[in-house]
Design a protein around this motif. Structure first.
Motif, PDB file in Angstrom:
ATOM      1  N   GLY A 121       0.834  -1.192   0.000  1.00  0.00           N
ATOM      2  CA  GLY A 121       0.000   0.000   0.000  1.00  0.00           C
ATOM      3  C   GLY A 121       0.871   1.244   0.000  1.00  0.00           C
ATOM      4  N   GLU A 122       0.617   2.124   0.937  1.00  0.00           N
ATOM      5  CA  GLU A 122       1.408   3.346   1.047  1.00  0.00           C
ATOM      6  C   GLU A 122       2.632   3.160   1.933  1.00  0.00           C
ATOM      7  N   GLN A 123       2.789   1.974   2.485  1.00  0.00           N
ATOM      8  CA  GLN A 123       3.912   1.718   3.385  1.00  0.00           C
ATOM      9  C   GLN A 123       4.908   0.750   2.751  1.00  0.00           C
ATOM     10  N   GLU A 124       6.102   0.774   3.269  1.00  0.00           N
ATOM     11  CA  GLU A 124       7.158  -0.120   2.814  1.00  0.00           C
ATOM     12  C   GLU A 124       7.518  -1.066   3.950  1.00  0.00           C
ATOM     13  N   ILE A 125       7.528  -2.363   3.637  1.00  0.00           N
ATOM     14  CA  ILE A 125       7.922  -3.360   4.639  1.00  0.00           C
ATOM     15  C   ILE A 125       9.384  -3.700   4.420  1.00  0.00           C
ATOM     16  N   ASP A 126      10.148  -3.625   5.487  1.00  0.00           N
ATOM     17  CA  ASP A 126      11.574  -3.955   5.429  1.00  0.00           C
ATOM     18  C   ASP A 126      11.769  -5.314   6.079  1.00  0.00           C
ATOM     19  N   TRP A 127      12.158  -6.294   5.264  1.00  0.00           N
ATOM     20  CA  TRP A 127      12.303  -7.674   5.743  1.00  0.00           C
ATOM     21  C   TRP A 127      13.701  -7.958   6.281  1.00  0.00           C
ATOM     22  N   ALA A 128      14.579  -6.967   6.294  1.00  0.00           N
ATOM     23  CA  ALA A 128      15.930  -7.174   6.818  1.00  0.00           C
ATOM     24  C   ALA A 128      15.861  -7.624   8.273  1.00  0.00           C
ATOM     25  N   GLU A 129      16.772  -8.509   8.654  1.00  0.00           N
ATOM     26  CA  GLU A 129      16.733  -9.096  10.006  1.00  0.00           C
ATOM     27  C   GLU A 129      16.753  -8.031  11.093  1.00  0.00           C
ATOM     28  N   SER A 130      17.484  -6.942  10.872  1.00  0.00           N
ATOM     29  CA  SER A 130      17.598  -5.888  11.882  1.00  0.00           C
ATOM     30  C   SER A 130      16.291  -5.164  12.125  1.00  0.00           C
ATOM     31  N   ASN A 131      15.305  -5.326  11.232  1.00  0.00           N
ATOM     32  CA  ASN A 131      14.035  -4.611  11.369  1.00  0.00           C
ATOM     33  C   ASN A 131      12.969  -5.433  12.087  1.00  0.00           C
ATOM     34  N   TRP A 132      13.242  -6.699  12.338  1.00  0.00           N
ATOM     35  CA  TRP A 132      12.255  -7.557  12.992  1.00  0.00           C
ATOM     36  C   TRP A 132      12.172  -7.240  14.489  1.00  0.00           C
ATOM     37  N   ARG A 133      10.952  -7.314  15.030  1.00  0.00           N
ATOM     38  CA  ARG A 133      10.743  -7.149  16.464  1.00  0.00           C
ATOM     39  C   ARG A 133      10.190  -8.440  17.053  1.00  0.00           C
ATOM     40  N   ARG A 134      10.469  -8.655  18.327  1.00  0.00           N
ATOM     41  CA  ARG A 134       9.903  -9.793  19.060  1.00  0.00           C
ATOM     42  C   ARG A 134       9.351  -9.294  20.384  1.00  0.00           C
ATOM     43  N   MET A 135       8.116  -9.688  20.691  1.00  0.00           N
ATOM     44  CA  MET A 135       7.522  -9.347  21.988  1.00  0.00           C
ATOM     45  C   MET A 135       6.471 -10.386  22.339  1.00  0.00           C
ATOM     46  N   THR A 136       6.231 -10.559  23.640  1.00  0.00           N
ATOM     47  CA  THR A 136       5.200 -11.494  24.056  1.00  0.00           C
ATOM     48  C   THR A 136       3.827 -10.890  23.774  1.00  0.00           C
ATOM     49  N   MET A 137       2.799 -11.739  23.791  1.00  0.00           N
ATOM     50  CA  MET A 137       1.439 -11.241  23.579  1.00  0.00           C
ATOM     51  C   MET A 137       1.074 -10.230  24.651  1.00  0.00           C
ATOM     52  N   ARG A 138       1.477 -10.505  25.885  1.00  0.00           N
ATOM     53  CA  ARG A 138       1.170  -9.559  26.971  1.00  0.00           C
ATOM     54  C   ARG A 138       1.885  -8.234  26.759  1.00  0.00           C
ATOM     55  N   GLU A 139       3.146  -8.287  26.352  1.00  0.00           N
ATOM     56  CA  GLU A 139       3.898  -7.048  26.107  1.00  0.00           C
ATOM     57  C   GLU A 139       3.278  -6.243  24.968  1.00  0.00           C
ATOM     58  N   ALA A 140       2.763  -6.934  23.944  1.00  0.00           N
ATOM     59  CA  ALA A 140       2.152  -6.232  22.812  1.00  0.00           C
ATOM     60  C   ALA A 140       0.882  -5.504  23.238  1.00  0.00           C
ATOM     61  N   ILE A 141       0.064  -6.140  24.070  1.00  0.00           N
ATOM     62  CA  ILE A 141      -1.162  -5.483  24.542  1.00  0.00           C
ATOM     63  C   ILE A 141      -0.815  -4.234  25.345  1.00  0.00           C
ATOM     64  N   ILE A 142       0.179  -4.367  26.202  1.00  0.00           N
ATOM     65  CA  ILE A 142       0.588  -3.214  27.024  1.00  0.00           C
ATOM     66  C   ILE A 142       1.143  -2.094  26.145  1.00  0.00           C
ATOM     67  N   GLU A 143       2.012  -2.443  25.187  1.00  0.00           N
ATOM     68  CA  GLU A 143       2.655  -1.411  24.360  1.00  0.00           C
ATOM     69  C   GLU A 143       1.661  -0.642  23.512  1.00  0.00           C
ATOM     70  N   TYR A 144       0.672  -1.327  22.951  1.00  0.00           N
ATOM     71  CA  TYR A 144      -0.235  -0.668  22.013  1.00  0.00           C
ATOM     72  C   TYR A 144      -1.543  -0.211  22.655  1.00  0.00           C
ATOM     73  N   TRP A 145      -1.609  -0.310  23.976  1.00  0.00           N
ATOM     74  CA  TRP A 145      -2.796   0.203  24.684  1.00  0.00           C
ATOM     75  C   TRP A 145      -2.734   1.733  24.672  1.00  0.00           C
ATOM     76  N   ALA A 146      -3.731   2.370  24.057  1.00  0.00           N
ATOM     77  CA  ALA A 146      -3.720   3.826  23.905  1.00  0.00           C
ATOM     78  C   ALA A 146      -3.907   4.529  25.243  1.00  0.00           C
ATOM     79  N   GLU A 147      -3.330   5.704  25.364  1.00  0.00           N
ATOM     80  CA  GLU A 147      -3.385   6.465  26.609  1.00  0.00           C
ATOM     81  C   GLU A 147      -4.816   6.832  26.985  1.00  0.00           C
ATOM     82  N   ASP A 148      -5.655   7.082  25.976  1.00  0.00           N
ATOM     83  CA  ASP A 148      -7.022   7.536  26.282  1.00  0.00           C
ATOM     84  C   ASP A 148      -7.999   6.387  26.517  1.00  0.00           C
ATOM     85  N   TRP A 149      -7.477   5.161  26.657  1.00  0.00           N
ATOM     86  CA  TRP A 149      -8.342   4.031  26.994  1.00  0.00           C
ATOM     87  C   TRP A 149      -8.348   3.738  28.492  1.00  0.00           C
TER      88      TRP A 149
END
Length: 517
Positions: free
Chosen positions: A303-331
């Motif tokens: 689409g309008e974004q570019e995906i970078d498949w290089a190894e240095s661009n990959w992230r790893r996080m647990t499911m719990r960490e992902a919920i915490i990280e992406y929980w919006a401040e106004d929720w």
């Protein structure tokens, strides 16, 4: 009379006239010296002088994509292998019958031509034709502007026309082919053995999904089209295939959508003597290599974004960490790790989300849902839409992972992971559950879910439990969605664009060639 039907009958008459000239209506073969792509690659950069001395003779077949007549001569473009080459037909060169044949040709017809290469006054590489051989008649008109059709489903229904008219569509499927070839090479190079397992199974297993049902008349028994090859591949691991994989077709009786098709393709693999982290690392390298082989780089447009498949661009996080990280401040207050251990806290998070995350469909709470199922739903609502770049989410709740090994220190969580990119899951892997008693308990829990009305819950499989009882080594397993990965690597916004013949609703009306009188 419909326009297409009228054209069909007119072209049938032309076909009879072509036969009257001594040409076969549908010959069996055509001997050629080169393909059009080969001619363009070898001679496309040669000057007019280089083409004249010595003269380069060619004999090539193709489909007519443009044709025009100018008195006793004419030009046409032949298409083959997604590329086009101009031909020049002169009555003096091809003779009376040859030129009469040329005048009876239509857009879409297949012909073979022999002659020599030259450049026109406009410097276009062209074949000066000495002989024309008729190969096949296009009895229906090709669309003038295929992209301009308002019914986008027509492109999927008539993929054969889509491929003729749109070189970019052909390129998508060539890239998909390169993707499968890359994955196969990678797995073979890492010591995996490719196998084939049953598509019709007495028990639908290996995934949580609703199956298609069919019936075998001789045995008088119902069978299921496979929803996954997992349980059969793990039987092979029990039998001594330490590294095994299958590029397989799966069938799930579920809805249609931009990333769902009832029939889809996966690569599924199992490696003995490793765990979820080992198979996770292997799969990451598999996808990085595939992206490079398909696109020629580490990046692909989405689409309008570019995906970078290089190894240095990959992230790893647990499911719990992902919920915490992406929980919006106004929720409201962000979740804490301790909130995932309490049903009361989870219900509070759901209520917060339903109240403040207005763009998301409200989550319906069921008092019978185990906490792990609520966590998985929270993750889908909170985190998935942010996972555009390659991300590995690991540690899934046991409640939604009936075939995955539990964490030793947290039995409510499993050694399972998924890879996300483009905001969708493209791979799922885990440390394989190889304790037959534990597996039986998981199946029994799934049976309770079925009794509560969950048609996708896993069934009991006694033979698989028997196989595990013979001893399955510790292993890591993974399934990679080839269709979705192809979408990401070809910038295709719907799964239908990467499946040659996707399932569609029944066509209204005919759509067949007119009956012959």
């Amino acid at each position: 009379m419909a326009l297409d039907e009228n054209i069909y009958k007119l072209r049938l008459q032309k076909l009879k006239q072509i036969e009257a000239l001594g040409q076969r209506a549908y010959p069996t073969k055509y001997e050629f010296t080169q393909t059009i792509p080969e001619i363009l690659a070898e001679h496309g950069n040669k000057t007019a002088e280089q083409l004249e001395n010595p003269r380069i003779n060619v004999r090539v077949p193709g489909r007519i994509m443009a044709i025009r007549l100018m008195g006793k001569a004419g030009f046409a473009h032949l298409q083959q292998g997604g590329e086009k080459l101009q031909i020049y037909v002169k009555k003096d060169a091809v003779g009376d019958k040859g030129f009469e044949l040329y005048k009876l040709l239509d857009l879409g017809d297949h012909i073979g031509v022999s002659g020599y290469l030259f450049r026109t006054k406009t410097n276009e590489l062209t074949i000066h034709v000495d002989e024309i051989t008729f190969l096949a008649k296009d009895l229906l008109p090709l669309p003038e502007k295929w992209h301009g059709l308002t019914d986008v489903e027509l492109r999927y229904r008539q993929r054969y026309v889509d491929l003729i008219m749109n070189p970019e569509v052909r390129e998508v499927f060539l890239k998909r082919s390169r993707l499968v070839q890359s994955m196969r090479r990678f797995m073979d190079a890492h010591g995996f053995v490719e196998v084939e397992t049953p598509m019709m199974q007495p028990i639908a297993g290996g995934a949580v999904a609703r199956p298609f049902v069919t019936h075998h008349n001789t045995l008088d028994m119902n069978l299921f089209l496979r929803i996954a090859p997992e349980l059969y591949l793990k039987r092979l691991t029990v039998g001594g295939f330490d590294r095994v994989y299958e590029i397989n077709r799966n069938f799930r009786n579920e809805g249609l959508g931009w990333r769902w098709n009832p029939e889809f393709t996966m690569l599924e693999a199992y490696q003995a003597y490793t765990d979820y982290r080992g198979i996770m690392d292997l799969t990451q390298q598999l996808i990085i290599q595939a992206a490079s082989d398909v696109t020629g780089s580490t990046k692909s447009q989405w689409g309008e974004q570019e995906i970078d498949w290089a190894e240095s661009n990959w992230r790893r996080m647990t499911m719990r960490e992902a919920i915490i990280e992406y929980w919006a401040e106004d929720w409201g207050p962000k979740p804490r790790m301790s909130d995932f251990a309490s049903r009361e806290s989870l219900e509070r998070l759901v209520l917060q989300l339903n109240m403040f995350h207005l763009s998301h469909k409200p989550i319906a709470l069921d008092s019978n849902d185990p906490p792990g199922k609520i966590i998985a739903v929270l993750f889908e609502a909170v985190a998935e839409e942010h996972l555009t770049q390659p991300t590995i989410i690991y540690e899934f709740p046991t409640a939604v992972s009936p075939l995955s090994k539990q964490k030793a220190d947290e039995p409510d969580w499993t050694e399972r992971w998924e890879i996300f990119a483009g905001k969708m899951e493209i791979a799922n892997g885990f440390s394989e559950l190889n304790d037959p008693e534990d597996q039986r308990r998981r199946f029994e829990q799934q049976l309770k879910e079925r009794e509560r009305g969950d048609e996708e819950a896993h069934q009991m499989d006694e033979d698989y439990l028997r196989a595990l009882s013979y001893g399955m080594p510790p292993a890591g397993g993974v399934g990679v969605g080839i269709d979705r990965l192809a979408m990401l690597l070809t910038n295709s916004r719907t799964i239908r664009d990467v499946i040659l013949f996707p399932l569609l609703r029944p066509e209204k009306g005919a759509g067949q060639a007119p009956d012959q009188e």
